[in-house]
Scaffold this motif. Structure first.
Motif, PDB file in Angstrom:
ATOM      1  N   THR A  90       0.826  -1.217   0.000  1.00 54.63           N
ATOM      2  CA  THR A  90       0.000   0.000   0.000  1.00 54.63           C
ATOM      3  C   THR A  90       0.857   1.264   0.000  1.00 54.63           C
ATOM      4  OG1 THR A  90      -0.145   0.209   2.412  1.00 54.63           O
ATOM      5  CG2 THR A  90      -1.802  -1.180   1.337  1.00 54.63           C
ATOM      6  N   ALA A  91       2.138   1.144   0.378  1.00 56.06           N
ATOM      7  CA  ALA A  91       2.994   2.332   0.526  1.00 56.06           C
ATOM      8  C   ALA A  91       3.710   2.723  -0.765  1.00 56.06           C
ATOM      9  CB  ALA A  91       4.022   2.072   1.613  1.00 56.06           C
ATOM     10  N   PHE A  92       3.660   1.881  -1.774  1.00 59.99           N
ATOM     11  CA  PHE A  92       4.466   2.141  -2.975  1.00 59.99           C
ATOM     12  C   PHE A  92       3.623   2.676  -4.122  1.00 59.99           C
ATOM     13  CE2 PHE A  92       6.918  -0.595  -0.353  1.00 59.99           C
ATOM     14  CZ  PHE A  92       8.212  -0.143  -0.530  1.00 59.99           C
ATOM     15  N   PRO A  93       4.231   3.597  -4.952  1.00 61.86           N
ATOM     16  CA  PRO A  93       5.579   4.153  -4.917  1.00 61.86           C
ATOM     17  C   PRO A  93       5.824   4.992  -3.653  1.00 61.86           C
ATOM     18  CG  PRO A  93       4.521   4.573  -7.036  1.00 61.86           C
ATOM     19  CD  PRO A  93       3.470   4.054  -6.122  1.00 61.86           C
ATOM     20  N   ALA A  94       7.067   4.936  -3.160  1.00 57.57           N
ATOM     21  CA  ALA A  94       7.433   5.654  -1.931  1.00 57.57           C
ATOM     22  C   ALA A  94       8.824   6.259  -2.102  1.00 57.57           C
ATOM     23  CB  ALA A  94       7.445   4.681  -0.750  1.00 57.57           C
ATOM     24  N   PHE A  95       9.048   7.407  -1.437  1.00 57.77           N
ATOM     25  CA  PHE A  95      10.370   8.036  -1.543  1.00 57.77           C
ATOM     26  C   PHE A  95      11.375   7.295  -0.672  1.00 57.77           C
ATOM     27  CE2 PHE A  95      13.657  11.008  -0.072  1.00 57.77           C
ATOM     28  CZ  PHE A  95      14.222  11.307  -1.301  1.00 57.77           C
ATOM     29  N   SER A  96      12.594   7.137  -1.183  1.00 59.75           N
ATOM     30  CA  SER A  96      13.665   6.520  -0.402  1.00 59.75           C
ATOM     31  C   SER A  96      14.858   7.451  -0.329  1.00 59.75           C
ATOM     32  CB  SER A  96      14.092   5.195  -1.042  1.00 59.75           C
ATOM     33  OG  SER A  96      15.271   4.734  -0.419  1.00 59.75           O
ATOM     34  N   LYS A  97      15.250   7.777   0.905  1.00 59.24           N
ATOM     35  CA  LYS A  97      16.425   8.636   1.105  1.00 59.24           C
ATOM     36  C   LYS A  97      17.683   7.942   0.616  1.00 59.24           C
ATOM     37  CE  LYS A  97      15.165  11.114   5.253  1.00 59.24           C
ATOM     38  NZ  LYS A  97      15.009  10.705   6.620  1.00 59.24           N
ATOM     39  N   ARG A  98      17.700   6.617   0.754  1.00 63.37           N
ATOM     40  CA  ARG A  98      18.914   5.882   0.407  1.00 63.37           C
ATOM     41  C   ARG A  98      19.234   6.014  -1.079  1.00 63.37           C
ATOM     42  NH1 ARG A  98      18.664  -0.253   2.094  1.00 63.37           N
ATOM     43  NH2 ARG A  98      17.473  -0.449   0.170  1.00 63.37           N
ATOM     44  N   GLU A  99      18.206   5.827  -1.922  1.00 62.82           N
ATOM     45  CA  GLU A  99      18.413   5.919  -3.372  1.00 62.82           C
ATOM     46  C   GLU A  99      18.149   7.331  -3.900  1.00 62.82           C
ATOM     47  OE1 GLU A  99      16.720   3.306  -1.978  1.00 62.82           O
ATOM     48  OE2 GLU A  99      18.192   1.726  -2.396  1.00 62.82           O
ATOM     49  N   LYS A 100      17.563   8.180  -3.045  1.00 62.95           N
ATOM     50  CA  LYS A 100      17.183   9.553  -3.424  1.00 62.95           C
ATOM     51  C   LYS A 100      16.244   9.578  -4.628  1.00 62.95           C
ATOM     52  CE  LYS A 100      21.111  12.247  -1.580  1.00 62.95           C
ATOM     53  NZ  LYS A 100      21.426  11.314  -0.527  1.00 62.95           N
ATOM     54  N   THR A 101      15.424   8.547  -4.751  1.00 66.44           N
ATOM     55  CA  THR A 101      14.407   8.509  -5.806  1.00 66.44           C
ATOM     56  C   THR A 101      13.126   7.922  -5.221  1.00 66.44           C
ATOM     57  OG1 THR A 101      15.093   6.296  -6.501  1.00 66.44           O
ATOM     58  CG2 THR A 101      16.011   8.153  -7.751  1.00 66.44           C
ATOM     59  N   VAL A 102      12.060   8.027  -5.991  1.00 68.36           N
ATOM     60  CA  VAL A 102      10.815   7.349  -5.631  1.00 68.36           C
ATOM     61  C   VAL A 102      10.932   5.902  -6.118  1.00 68.36           C
ATOM     62  CG1 VAL A 102       8.351   7.221  -6.118  1.00 68.36           C
ATOM     63  CG2 VAL A 102       9.422   9.431  -5.628  1.00 68.36           C
ATOM     64  N   GLN A 103      10.736   4.972  -5.200  1.00 68.93           N
ATOM     65  CA  GLN A 103      10.931   3.555  -5.485  1.00 68.93           C
ATOM     66  C   GLN A 103       9.603   2.847  -5.720  1.00 68.93           C
ATOM     67  OE1 GLN A 103      14.354   1.627  -4.418  1.00 68.93           O
ATOM     68  NE2 GLN A 103      14.718   3.489  -5.596  1.00 68.93           N
ATOM     69  N   THR A 104       9.611   1.927  -6.663  1.00 64.80           N
ATOM     70  CA  THR A 104       8.449   1.058  -6.827  1.00 64.80           C
ATOM     71  C   THR A 104       8.620  -0.165  -5.930  1.00 64.80           C
ATOM     72  OG1 THR A 104       9.431  -0.282  -8.559  1.00 64.80           O
ATOM     73  CG2 THR A 104       8.273   1.734  -9.255  1.00 64.80           C
ATOM     74  N   LEU A 105       7.551  -0.946  -5.807  1.00 69.63           N
ATOM     75  CA  LEU A 105       7.649  -2.160  -4.995  1.00 69.63           C
ATOM     76  C   LEU A 105       8.708  -3.119  -5.566  1.00 69.63           C
ATOM     77  CD1 LEU A 105       6.699  -3.906  -2.634  1.00 69.63           C
ATOM     78  CD2 LEU A 105       4.789  -4.691  -4.065  1.00 69.63           C
ATOM     79  N   GLN A 106       8.763  -3.211  -6.899  1.00 69.57           N
ATOM     80  CA  GLN A 106       9.801  -4.066  -7.483  1.00 69.57           C
ATOM     81  C   GLN A 106      11.203  -3.577  -7.108  1.00 69.57           C
ATOM     82  OE1 GLN A 106       9.784  -5.748 -11.479  1.00 69.57           O
ATOM     83  NE2 GLN A 106       7.675  -5.076 -11.757  1.00 69.57           N
TER      84      GLN A 106
END
Ligand code: HEC
Ligand code: HEC
Length: 306
Positions: A90-106
């Protein structure tokens, strides 16, 4: 194997009674029925991969250790505890500080291969990648979508994960805590995870070459402590916060593969699109302790191990 049968007995008790240390009681049960048709096939395939990641033909070459996703996402993420996959999608797409991008579930799933599985990142949209995302999504069937602009984790535990109360306990740790952690390990963990943390049969390794690397969530002290509290010892989670901190210090101070992001990406021509603005990242046991102001040599009380 007595160890295996002991674990089966523990599991039976766990499944039968309320003893399961579920910390997320507001979660609904996982769905009872698989989707039909080709989607159902993919969901089941994804479940099979998550249960047998290091031996499944579609993923075994991408896994560099002896772990399965289910080693940490208990019961394949069906357990209502920290590590559950119920609600994750339910949370995806979500921002990730680690990758500094919006991440998909995949993306989120595939990145675990580089860290927790000490292997290579699968290519997005390959059958294994779609299958795992299908299975994880199925476990959120019927739940409301909730965008997460802060971190790529389920909204069902972003407030409790990681447990902030353990941070001050970690920061003031000394060699005495490490020694207590060793004692706890020997008395309450070793019978399943082995004298040298190497695991055996269905009991996964905790350190050494068969374990997660220093880029994995579990190698970050506050995350491991927070995961242990509701989950270990398996079937009888009963560590106090301080005990969970002490045994974490002991385990995460043991040798394990160091993380260098570049080593975990497939060659450029094969890896497909890597959705990250961060292409360099390195961690080792020492740097993971330093985050908390701790010198791992002093914690171990031994300058010989590197
Ligand atoms: C060694 C333990 C470990 C293993 C093995 C592991 N994970 Fe994880 N996983 C974690 C931890 C810890 C987190 C929380 C990470 C964080 O907050 O940085 C996590 C987070 C996740 C999330 C986000 C969870 C959420 O609810 O928001 C997904 C999705 C995920 N893992 C998928 C997988 C898959 C798929 C595999 C197998 C390929 C896998 N993990 C293997 C420890 C593990
Ligand atoms: C009764 C056997 C048993 C005991 C005792 C036990 N564990 Fe586990 N542990 C397991 C099993 C089994 C899994 C994998 C989960 C699964 O397959 O369901 C696991 C998984 C783990 C994991 C995540 C996977 C990995 O290998 O990194 C950690 C960390 C862990 N245990 C730590 C501990 C600690 C610390 C203790 C003692 C406080 C402990 N365990 C006691 C059986 C046990």
């Amino acid at each position: 194997m007595w160890k295996q049968s002991k674990w089966i007995a523990v599991l039976a008790v766990t499944l039968a009674g309320p003893a399961m240390a579920g910390t997320l009681p507001s979660l609904p049960n996982p769905p009872a029925n698989y989707p039909t048709g080709e989607l159902g096939r993919l969901v089941k395939l994804g479940e099979d991969i998550i249960m047998h990641t290091d031996t499944h033909p579609l993923t075994k070459d991408l896994v560099g250790n002896k772990l399965q996703c289910t080693s940490c996402h208990l019961q394949g993420g069906r357990a209502k505890t920290i590590g559950t996959f119920i609600g994750t999608a339910t949370a995806f797409p979500a921002f990730s500080k680690r990758e500094k991008t919006v991440q998909t579930l995949q993306d989120r799933i595939n990145n675990c291969f580089m860290r927790s599985m000490n292997g290579k990142r699968p290519i997005i949209d390959t059958e294994a990648s779609v299958a795992m995302a299908s299975y994880v999504t199925w476990l959120s069937e019927g739940l409301p979508v909730a965008m997460n602009a802060q971190k790529p984790v389920t909204p069902y535990y972003s407030g409790t994960w990681p447990d902030k109360e353990v941070v001050p306990l970690i920061k003031k740790a000394t060699h005495a805590n490490y020694l207590n952690g060793q004692k706890i390990y020997q008395q309450r963990c070793q019978s399943c995870h082995g004298e040298n943390g190497q695991g055996a049969g269905n009991f996964p390794p905790l350190w050494g070459n068969g374990a997660y690397n220093t880029g994995a969530g579990m190698s970050k002290l506050e995350k491991m402590t927070s995961w242990l509290e509701p989950n270990m010892p398996a079937g009888n989670a009963n560590l106090t916060k301080q005990e969970a901190v002490d045994v974490t210090l002991f385990i995460d101070a043991q040798p394990r593969p160091s993380f260098n992001l570049q080593d975990h990406l497939l060659p450029k021509s094969e890896m497909g699109y890597y959705n990250s603005k961060v292409l360099k990242e390195k961690h080792d046991v020492r740097s993971n302790f330093k985050i908390f102001g701790l010198d791992v040599d002093a914690i171990r009380g031994d300058r010989r191990i590197r």
